[in-house]
Design an enzyme around this catalytic site. Structure first.
Site, mmCIF file in Angstrom:
data_model
loop_
_atom_site.group_PDB
_atom_site.id
_atom_site.type_symbol
_atom_site.label_atom_id
_atom_site.label_comp_id
_atom_site.label_asym_id
_atom_site.label_seq_id
_atom_site.Cartn_x
_atom_site.Cartn_y
_atom_site.Cartn_z
ATOM 1 C CE LYS A 181 -1.583 3.109 2.575
ATOM 2 N NZ LYS A 181 -1.734 4.274 1.697
ATOM 3 C CB SER A 235 4.684 9.672 11.022
ATOM 4 O OG SER A 235 3.428 9.039 11.070
ATOM 5 C CD GLU A 256 13.841 1.160 8.678
ATOM 6 O OE1 GLU A 256 14.412 2.171 9.107
ATOM 7 O OE2 GLU A 256 14.299 0.008 8.840
ATOM 8 C CB CYS A 290 13.333 9.496 7.652
ATOM 9 S SG CYS A 290 14.338 8.581 6.479
ATOM 10 C CD GLU A 388 10.202 13.221 11.009
ATOM 11 O OE1 GLU A 388 9.055 12.774 11.221
ATOM 12 O OE2 GLU A 388 11.073 12.572 10.402
#
Ligand code: NAP
Length: 500
Positions: A181, A235, A256, A290, A388
């Site tokens: 997906k 996220s 990740e 990231c 972040e």
């Protein structure tokens, strides 16, 4: 620069067939740089997802793929790599239009994706277990390494083809089947890659791709009882939701996630090289990365001069149309993402950081572009030092000693990567040991090799991708214990009368 943009129409791949959503629903993607429709895709629902999972399950339980000789699997993976490389220009255009990233950068990522497929093909022939000839004359032990089964893969929008290429070829190499997906806003190159895989001879059902929203099909994929493993990049918040959903059948999970990565510049460094890498590290991919070097930690004795140079250099970064080959910073992917960035910039101002550059939206006829932004005087407790931002915003802090630098570097909940700039070997090795992160770059930044493991400490992830380590992620170990010769029955007295 004007480009002729035409919207492409895509279908999903389920069980070897190209199909629309069962209910015919579709969605569109508008280029974030041009405000023009660039793609139409099926809006898959749970019915479509269930069909995709059933196909992957059948292909794993009854199909040829898991037991296909490695050499044959390797040939297919290599053919896919060749096609990706051959169509790099067109794939790069799709990614630039969907994501807003510069097309020249997208092309490099497409070529790196092909490299990942090529590297993974070598693992098809190097996945093996172990034997134990040391268990006594009546016992022979074998450790079989087997594919984990059906793997659900959920990917983000910032590096669409690159990130699916960090997972899929490795899972396929060891004999898994997959349901993918991609992110709703950038599915084009994943679907194109699926077409290439089909053309290359991947059997029906081994790879299935469904497009649609994370809440509608992502959560059910993570929860699905017929899926053996979920491999997620995105996220940290959604990663937590994926773990929650995966509890239904205790599936294997690999994550990740986000980062708040420091670049640490010592006074003895090659400052010209560090300057270039600091500016590149934070503005690459509009900061929607990231591994973005979103925190700069600079040693006090050189801080004023170095920060001034960073500001000067950042002013010259070419921001603009992603389709212009000279552009280095393109458009912000969505209005929602832009809103998050501006909210964090506001928090930086409110918490007392000094805004040295940018901080706002650029005035353009179309699209959504952000000024390269720099805050100095940042304290490790401020939100712009801890959260972040996922945008072109640099938070600058200073330090006195290496111990200070390590403490500040480790002061967030993330642990994905860090850059260390020094000519001193003791400092380089000492910092590499002290920083709790999955990747440390010394006198370089943002490099990657398929051979080296990639992943995060702390809330940056769970598990590792790349290299031979990805074999561990996508395989199970099975111990086979083979008795040789006559076996002593448990209730018969042993010699010496011991009947335990
Ligand atoms: P995201 O919002 O977490 O989305 C990632 C994927 O998860 C998308 O496909 C999304 O679908 C799907 N999703 C959303 N909600 C879901 C749910 N409730 N259940 C299951 N799936 C769901 O992340 P993003 O905004 O796309 O990407 C940015 C984040 O990814 C950043 O935090 C970045 O650091 C991280 N990232 C990490 C790495 C790494 O290797 N460590 C690499 C790249 C990016 P839809 O968006 O289509 O709804």
């Amino acid at each position: 620069m004007t480009v002729a943009i035409t919207a492409r129409t895509y279908q999903n791949l389920i069980d070897g067939e190209w199909v629309d959503a069962a209910d015919g629903a579709t969605f569109e993607r508008v280029s974030p740089a041009h405000d023009v429709v660039v793609g139409r895709y099926p809006s898959a629902g749970v019915v479509d997802l269930d069909r995709a999972v059933a196909a992957a399950r059948r292909a794993f339980d009854e199909g040829t793929w898991p037991m296909m000789p490695g050499v044959e699997r390797a040939r297919i993976l290599n053919r896919i790599a060749e096609r990706i490389r051959a169509e790099a220009d067109d794939l790069a255009a799709v990614e630039a239009l969907e994501s807003g990233k510069p097309v020249s950068q997208a092309r490099d990522e497409i070529l790196s994706s092909a490299d990942l497929w090529e590297y993974a093909s070598t693992l098809c022939r190097h996945t093996y277990g172990d034997t134990y000839n040391t268990l006594g004359s009546a016992m022979f032990g074998m450790v079989l390494r087997e594919p984990v089964g059906v793997v659900g893969m959920i990917t983000p929008w910032n590096f669409p083809l690159l990130i699916i290429s960090q997972k899929l070829p490795f899972a396929l190499a060891v004999g898994c089947t997959a349901v993918v997906k991609p992110a709703e806003i950038t599915p084009g190159t994943t679907l194109r890659m699926a077409q290439m895989a089909q053309d290359a001879g991947l059997p029906a059902g081994v790879l299935n791709v469904v497009t649609g929203s994370g809440r509608v099909i992502g959560t059910p994929l993570a929860a699905h009882p017929d899926v053996d493993m979920i491999s997620f990049t995105g996220s940290t918040d959604v990663g937590r939701r994926v773990i929650e959903a995966s509890k239904s059948n205790l599936k294997k999970v690999e994550l990740e996630l986000g980062g708040k990565n420091p670049q640490i510049v010592f006074a003895d460094a090659d400052l010209e090289a560090a300057l270039d890498a600091v500016v590149y590290g934070v503005y690459f991919n509009m900061g929607e990365c990231c591994n973005s070097g979103s925190r700069l930690l600079v040693q006090e004795s050189i801080a004023d001069e170095f920060i001034a140079k960073v500001v000067e250099r950042a002013r010259t970064v070419p921001v603009g149309d992603p389709m212009d080959p000279r552009t280095k910073v393109g458009a912000i992917a969505t209005d929602e993402q832009f809103g998050k960035i501006l909210e964090l910039v506001d928090s930086g101002r409110a918490e007392g950081a000094d805004l040295l550059l940018g901080g706002g939206r650029m005035d353009t006829d179309a699209g959504r572009f952000m000024e390269p932004t720099i805050f100095a005087g940042v304290e490790p407790t401020m939100r712009i030092a801890r959260e972040e931002i996922f945008g072109p915003v640099l938070s600058v802090m200073t330090f006195k000693t290496a111990a200070d630098a390590a403490r500040i570097a480790n002061s967030t909940t993330f642990g994905l990567s860090a850059g260390v700039w020094t000519k001193d070997l003791d400092t380089a090795i000492g910092m590499s040991r002290a920083i709790r992160a999955g990747t440390i770059w010394v006198n370089t930044f943002l490099e990657g090799y398929p051979e080296l493991p990639f992943g995060g400490y702390k809330e940056s992830g769970l598990g590792r991708e790349f290299g031979r380590f990805s074999i561990d992620a996508f395989t199970e170990l099975k111990s086979v214990q083979m008795h040789l010769g006559p076996r002593t029955s448990w209730w018969m007295p042993r010699s010496g009368g011991d009947a335990r």
